[in-house]
Design a protein around this motif. Structure first.
Motif, PDB file in Angstrom:
ATOM      1  N   ARG A 107      38.200 -96.527 -36.447  1.00  0.00           N
ATOM      2  CA  ARG A 107      37.070 -96.294 -37.340  1.00  0.00           C
ATOM      3  C   ARG A 107      37.489 -95.302 -38.414  1.00  0.00           C
ATOM      4  O   ARG A 107      38.384 -94.466 -38.191  1.00  0.00           O
ATOM      5  CB  ARG A 107      35.872 -95.748 -36.558  1.00  0.00           C
ATOM      6  CG  ARG A 107      35.359 -96.705 -35.490  1.00  0.00           C
ATOM      7  CD  ARG A 107      34.165 -96.185 -34.746  1.00  0.00           C
ATOM      8  NE  ARG A 107      34.478 -95.032 -33.897  1.00  0.00           N
ATOM      9  CZ  ARG A 107      33.811 -94.718 -32.793  1.00  0.00           C
ATOM     10  NH1 ARG A 107      32.804 -95.481 -32.395  1.00  0.00           N
ATOM     11  NH2 ARG A 107      34.126 -93.659 -32.082  1.00  0.00           N
ATOM     12  N   SER A 108      36.847 -95.361 -39.552  1.00  0.00           N
ATOM     13  CA  SER A 108      37.149 -94.429 -40.629  1.00  0.00           C
ATOM     14  C   SER A 108      35.893 -93.660 -41.013  1.00  0.00           C
ATOM     15  O   SER A 108      34.769 -94.160 -40.869  1.00  0.00           O
ATOM     16  CB  SER A 108      37.707 -95.170 -41.846  1.00  0.00           C
ATOM     17  OG  SER A 108      36.738 -96.068 -42.377  1.00  0.00           O
ATOM     18  N   TYR A 109      36.112 -92.427 -41.503  1.00  0.00           N
ATOM     19  CA  TYR A 109      35.018 -91.556 -41.923  1.00  0.00           C
ATOM     20  C   TYR A 109      35.439 -90.821 -43.192  1.00  0.00           C
ATOM     21  O   TYR A 109      36.631 -90.589 -43.434  1.00  0.00           O
ATOM     22  CB  TYR A 109      34.698 -90.517 -40.833  1.00  0.00           C
ATOM     23  CG  TYR A 109      34.344 -91.101 -39.503  1.00  0.00           C
ATOM     24  CD1 TYR A 109      33.027 -91.441 -39.185  1.00  0.00           C
ATOM     25  CD2 TYR A 109      35.331 -91.327 -38.541  1.00  0.00           C
ATOM     26  CE1 TYR A 109      32.708 -91.986 -37.951  1.00  0.00           C
ATOM     27  CE2 TYR A 109      35.013 -91.871 -37.304  1.00  0.00           C
ATOM     28  CZ  TYR A 109      33.705 -92.193 -37.022  1.00  0.00           C
ATOM     29  OH  TYR A 109      33.400 -92.735 -35.798  1.00  0.00           O
ATOM     30  N   THR A 110      34.464 -90.452 -43.984  1.00  0.00           N
ATOM     31  CA  THR A 110      34.709 -89.615 -45.156  1.00  0.00           C
ATOM     32  C   THR A 110      33.688 -88.488 -45.187  1.00  0.00           C
ATOM     33  O   THR A 110      32.550 -88.644 -44.717  1.00  0.00           O
ATOM     34  CB  THR A 110      34.619 -90.424 -46.460  1.00  0.00           C
ATOM     35  OG1 THR A 110      33.345 -91.082 -46.522  1.00  0.00           O
ATOM     36  CG2 THR A 110      35.725 -91.460 -46.535  1.00  0.00           C
ATOM     37  N   ASN A 121      34.518 -72.172 -43.544  1.00  0.00           N
ATOM     38  CA  ASN A 121      33.438 -71.228 -43.258  1.00  0.00           C
ATOM     39  C   ASN A 121      32.707 -71.547 -41.953  1.00  0.00           C
ATOM     40  O   ASN A 121      31.700 -70.919 -41.640  1.00  0.00           O
ATOM     41  CB  ASN A 121      32.430 -71.207 -44.417  1.00  0.00           C
ATOM     42  CG  ASN A 121      33.034 -70.623 -45.688  1.00  0.00           C
ATOM     43  OD1 ASN A 121      33.694 -69.573 -45.633  1.00  0.00           O
ATOM     44  ND2 ASN A 121      32.844 -71.309 -46.811  1.00  0.00           N
ATOM     45  N   GLY A 122      33.196 -72.542 -41.220  1.00  0.00           N
ATOM     46  CA  GLY A 122      32.579 -72.893 -39.954  1.00  0.00           C
ATOM     47  C   GLY A 122      31.378 -73.802 -40.072  1.00  0.00           C
ATOM     48  O   GLY A 122      30.655 -73.998 -39.090  1.00  0.00           O
ATOM     49  N   ARG A 123      31.154 -74.366 -41.267  1.00  0.00           N
ATOM     50  CA  ARG A 123      30.025 -75.278 -41.448  1.00  0.00           C
ATOM     51  C   ARG A 123      30.463 -76.716 -41.153  1.00  0.00           C
ATOM     52  O   ARG A 123      31.586 -77.113 -41.512  1.00  0.00           O
ATOM     53  CB  ARG A 123      29.478 -75.176 -42.867  1.00  0.00           C
ATOM     54  CG  ARG A 123      28.779 -73.854 -43.181  1.00  0.00           C
ATOM     55  CD  ARG A 123      28.117 -73.901 -44.538  1.00  0.00           C
ATOM     56  NE  ARG A 123      29.113 -74.002 -45.592  1.00  0.00           N
ATOM     57  CZ  ARG A 123      29.551 -72.976 -46.311  1.00  0.00           C
ATOM     58  NH1 ARG A 123      29.091 -71.758 -46.067  1.00  0.00           N
ATOM     59  NH2 ARG A 123      30.447 -73.158 -47.269  1.00  0.00           N
ATOM     60  N   GLU A 124      29.585 -77.468 -40.553  1.00  0.00           N
ATOM     61  CA  GLU A 124      29.904 -78.859 -40.225  1.00  0.00           C
ATOM     62  C   GLU A 124      30.121 -79.671 -41.491  1.00  0.00           C
ATOM     63  O   GLU A 124      29.364 -79.568 -42.460  1.00  0.00           O
ATOM     64  CB  GLU A 124      28.780 -79.486 -39.403  1.00  0.00           C
ATOM     65  CG  GLU A 124      29.054 -80.936 -39.029  1.00  0.00           C
ATOM     66  CD  GLU A 124      27.887 -81.609 -38.317  1.00  0.00           C
ATOM     67  OE1 GLU A 124      28.070 -82.756 -37.869  1.00  0.00           O
ATOM     68  OE2 GLU A 124      26.805 -80.988 -38.227  1.00  0.00           O
ATOM     69  N   ILE A 125      31.155 -80.494 -41.476  1.00  0.00           N
ATOM     70  CA  ILE A 125      31.391 -81.447 -42.561  1.00  0.00           C
ATOM     71  C   ILE A 125      30.730 -82.766 -42.159  1.00  0.00           C
ATOM     72  O   ILE A 125      31.153 -83.410 -41.187  1.00  0.00           O
ATOM     73  CB  ILE A 125      32.899 -81.652 -42.796  1.00  0.00           C
ATOM     74  CG1 ILE A 125      33.556 -80.327 -43.181  1.00  0.00           C
ATOM     75  CG2 ILE A 125      33.138 -82.713 -43.855  1.00  0.00           C
ATOM     76  CD1 ILE A 125      35.072 -80.407 -43.270  1.00  0.00           C
ATOM     77  N   ALA A 126      29.692 -83.124 -42.857  1.00  0.00           N
ATOM     78  CA  ALA A 126      28.987 -84.371 -42.542  1.00  0.00           C
ATOM     79  C   ALA A 126      29.901 -85.560 -42.840  1.00  0.00           C
ATOM     80  O   ALA A 126      30.461 -85.668 -43.938  1.00  0.00           O
ATOM     81  CB  ALA A 126      27.706 -84.471 -43.360  1.00  0.00           C
ATOM     82  N   LEU A 127      30.044 -86.442 -41.879  1.00  0.00           N
ATOM     83  CA  LEU A 127      30.949 -87.584 -42.004  1.00  0.00           C
ATOM     84  C   LEU A 127      30.168 -88.880 -42.157  1.00  0.00           C
ATOM     85  O   LEU A 127      29.219 -89.145 -41.402  1.00  0.00           O
ATOM     86  CB  LEU A 127      31.864 -87.673 -40.782  1.00  0.00           C
ATOM     87  CG  LEU A 127      32.811 -86.491 -40.552  1.00  0.00           C
ATOM     88  CD1 LEU A 127      33.570 -86.679 -39.254  1.00  0.00           C
ATOM     89  CD2 LEU A 127      33.775 -86.330 -41.725  1.00  0.00           C
TER      90      LEU A 127
END
Length: 747
Positions: free
Chosen positions: A83-86, A63-69
């Motif tokens: 580096r890793s992110y979730t 939907n074009g919303r940022e996925i907070a990492l």
């Protein structure tokens, strides 16, 4: 035999971030602010010029919303930063593995591996984006333009007294699904998606078409974005890559970018380049973990700070003193780098350490203080120990063609010293401002002029310096050897006479029998300044001293109330009125203080002074002292005594050993630790016609060094407690006991 080890794995850690590939681009932000955020937003350097930012990236859901990492683990080795992110979506979680590297082609790359933890697959949008500061004075060609798969643009970077035009390219591994450019008022923000104009422009799964910002006001910030639509399958990793390249022109940068992003894995390509570098130096292993790791860490630092030939005013490989403001070749550091680089299988980098400065020799014969990528600016000068470095290099790699190249420039330099720095013909040489020795803010200068600390160029004062004079002596000794090799015995004899004159002047004029110390001389009064400084021990690095001078070495150097602080040695002794362990000068902490801090280049010279005196005068006690000091100096350069966390800062606290973190300049190459390890830990000391093997008493259970190239021969040495064995070209040359040197011919 030194066992094969993966040096990248050996140097791996989780508290470091610096990235470089031995090219013009380096990412070593002194005090990073965004180290836990995606991409490379903190300051980089292209040559010596700051570049900020490089780029970052953002993930959007369907939907074009940022996925907070959320940031996770971080891992570094010389070739890459991982580096890793979730993050969470409405349909499941996303994990991202990010691997960053900088290739020798001056491309900063970001490899991404995205995994979906849910059912089926997830539609995601990857946006790589950057920002440029708009300046009214920049050429119109700065405006970015999209060229099929990447943005190209030009920038004019501000360096140390120069402005450097460069071309750049920013792209994804694949062809973007959409792209955008957006000028905005205000400065460049942190790498936060919601602070960009793009957060409101991305809709219906893409950026809307946008016209180039021609004619827009040339102030504020210009944002650039590239978008790729991804389908991330559960149970499988989806790969993507982002890169930014720099070059002399836009097309050059674009070509380098496409080649880098065309690699199956840019980070693996980076690892390959680094392994090739480590394979070009002697293999070393040691039972002392600190010594072993620091040996390899130094080789890492030397490549990190190398700028390959062919760029701007660098016709040869340029070895910079360090990152940040020190990212340029400095005359004071170049001889140290020559001492270390001479142990490479290929002597080109060591030879370039001298020839690059001769290439830029001043009209009066002086050698420049530093070499910047764009010619011009004020001609500055620094005294340096070129002669000793030349002879040491020649002992390992005898190259007549190189000696011929160096000869004329060094002769002109010696004549400059005689004409401009010893006009009275005393055999003692002038220091005219505090920066000329690369040892700023010391009592030795204010002893001849109270305001000597206020000027670092021109003639601020006159001081007959012990260091300047010893360097002139070493230069003329080297010229005597060089000219004899070149078939000029008459000229060689003249240089020997001149060197003898300097040696006699140091002994008779600079030595104070009562204090048992060599001192600078105030030419105005022709008297000793009586100011003790670490430079006063430099004569002990040469054959200037005799047995009568050894008492002074012990009396002052090993005195805990003077130089032998808990983490020795203090650059200015603790009993001096200007001494400060915290780097304060006249009550103010400064960047490069020499009034008490411990400086690795000075420690290397002191180590040489102790070791050479031990050898010259057969002193077993000094041998032990040299080994203890070298070991202590190396161990000081580890964070909190942790053997997995070496460092190389400019200077250290003389009591705690804490580095100059406030400067943020790690990975300096202004000392010669590799050379000390090879010559005194391993005991390999070649002369012009023989290999002397003479390890000092480090108390090691074991040590081995292999693939040491000396005058075309391959040397190996193994140490087992108090015994050592040497091989030449794979054949056993002989064995011995530590403390009893053995000499083997090198036909």
């Amino acid at each position: 035999m030194a066992r094969a080890v993966d040096i990248l794995k050996q140097l791996q850690r989780n508290d470091k971030h610096t990235l470089g590939g031995g090219g013009r681009l380096l990412w070593a932000p002194p005090i990073p602010l965004f180290i836990h955020m995606p991409g490379l937003w903190d300051e980089a350097r292209y040559f010596r010029c700051p570049v900020q930012p490089l780029f970052t990236w953002t993930l959007l859901d369907d939907n074009g919303r940022e996925i907070a990492l959320r940031p996770g683990a971080r891992r570094w080795n010389p070739s890459a930063l991982s580096r890793s992110y979730t993050g969470e979506t409405a349909h499941g979680s996303i994990s991202v593995s990010e691997t960053l590297c900088i290739l020798p082609s001056d491309v900063a790359c970001c490899d991404l591996a995205l995994s979906f933890h849910g059912r089926g697959k997830a539609a995601l949008h990857l946006v790589g984006w950057t920002a440029l500061e708009l300046n009214a004075g920049d050429p119109a060609g700065d405006d970015p333009a999209f060229h099929g798969d990447a943005f190209r643009f030009s920038r004019t970077l501000a360096g140390a007294a120069q402005r450097l035009p460069v071309g750049a390219a920013f792209g994804l591994a694949g062809k973007p699904h959409s792209h955008a450019v957006a000028p905005a008022e205000g400065p460049i923000p942190p790498p936060v998606w919601t602070l960009t104009p793009f957060a409101e422009k991305f809709r219906e799964g893409r950026f809307p078409p946008s016209a180039p910002p021609r004619g827009a006001r040339r102030d504020g910030t210009l944002f650039i974005a590239l978008h790729e639509a991804l389908q991330v399958q559960a149970g499988a990793a989806t790969r993507a890559a982002i890169g930014m390249a720099f070059g002399a022109a836009q097309a050059e940068a674009h070509g380098a970018l496409r080649k880098a992003l065309g690699e199956a894995s840019p980070s693996e390509a980076s690892a390959g380049h680094w392994r090739e570098h480590f394979a070009g130096v002697p293999r070393f292993a040691c039972s002392d973990e600190y010594i072993q790791r620091y040996y390899w860490y130094r080789w890492y630092g030397l490549r990190l700070n190398t700028i390959g030939p062919g760029g701007m005013d660098y016709a040869r490989p340029a070895i910079c003193e360090g990152p940040g403001e020190r990212r340029a070749p400095f005359a004071a550091s170049a001889p140290c780098q020559m001492l270390e680089n001479r142990w490479r299988h290929d002597p080109a980098a060591a030879q370039a350490g001298l020839l690059a400065f001769i290439d830029h020799q001043h009209a009066d014969g002086g050698l420049p203080r530093t070499i910047d990528p764009v010619p011009g600016g004020e001609e500055l000068f620094t005294h340096a120990d070129w002669g000793s470095a030349l002879l040491q290099l020649d002992a390992v790699h005898h190259a007549p063609a190189f000696l011929r190249q160096a000869h004329e420039g060094l002769v002109r330099y010696a004549k400059y010293l005689d004409g401009a720095r010893d006009q009275e013909g005393t055999g003692l040489y002038d220091v005219c401002n505090q920066a000329e020795t690369a040892m700023e803010y010391m009592h030795r200068y204010t002893a001849v002029r109270e305001d000597a600390d206020e000027q670092s160029r021109g003639q601020a004062f006159r001081l007959k310096g012990v260091d300047a004079t010893v360097y002139a002596y070493s230069l003329k000794r080297a010229l005597a050897v060089l000219t004899r090799d070149l078939g000029k015995p008459g000229e060689a004899e003249l240089w020997e006479i001149e060197a003898d004159k300097i040696r006699n002047a140091i002994r008779s004029r600079m030595w104070n029998p009562a204090e048992e110390m060599f001192f600078d001389i105030d030419p105005g009064t022709a008297t000793h300044t009586m100011v003790k400084a670490v430079s006063c021990f430099l004569p002990y690095c040469t054959d200037i001293v005799s047995a009568e001078h050894l008492g002074g070495l012990r009396r002052h150097l090993f005195n805990a109330r003077e130089f032998w602080t808990p983490c020795p040695v203090a650059s200015t002794p603790a009993d001096d009125e200007t001494y400060s362990a915290e780097g304060e000068w006249r009550g103010r902490r400064i960047g490069r203080p020499w009034n008490g801090r411990v400086w690795p280049p000075a420690n290397c010279q002191v180590a040489e002074a102790i070791a050479r005196s031990a050898i010259a005068f057969g002193d077993a006690g000094l041998r032990q002292k040299a080994a203890e000091f070298i070991r202590a100096s190396i161990r000081m350069m580890f964070f909190d005594g942790d053997a997995g966390r070496p460092n190389a800062f400019e200077h250290y606290h003389p009591s705690s050993g804490a580095p100059s973190l406030y400067r943020g300049i790690d990975d300096c190459t202004h000392s010669s630790v590799v050379d000390l390890i090879i010559r005194y830990v391993c005991g390999i000391r070649p002369t012009r016609d023989a290999l002397v093997v003479d390890p000092f008493p480090f108390g090691l259970v074991s040590a081995s060094i292999d693939d040491v190239v000396i005058r075309g021969r391959r040397v190996r040495v193994e140490i087992a407690r108090k015994k050592f064995t040497a091989w030449i070209d794979g054949r056993a040359a002989g064995s011995g006991t530590i403390g009893a040197p053995e000499a083997f011919p090198l036909p």
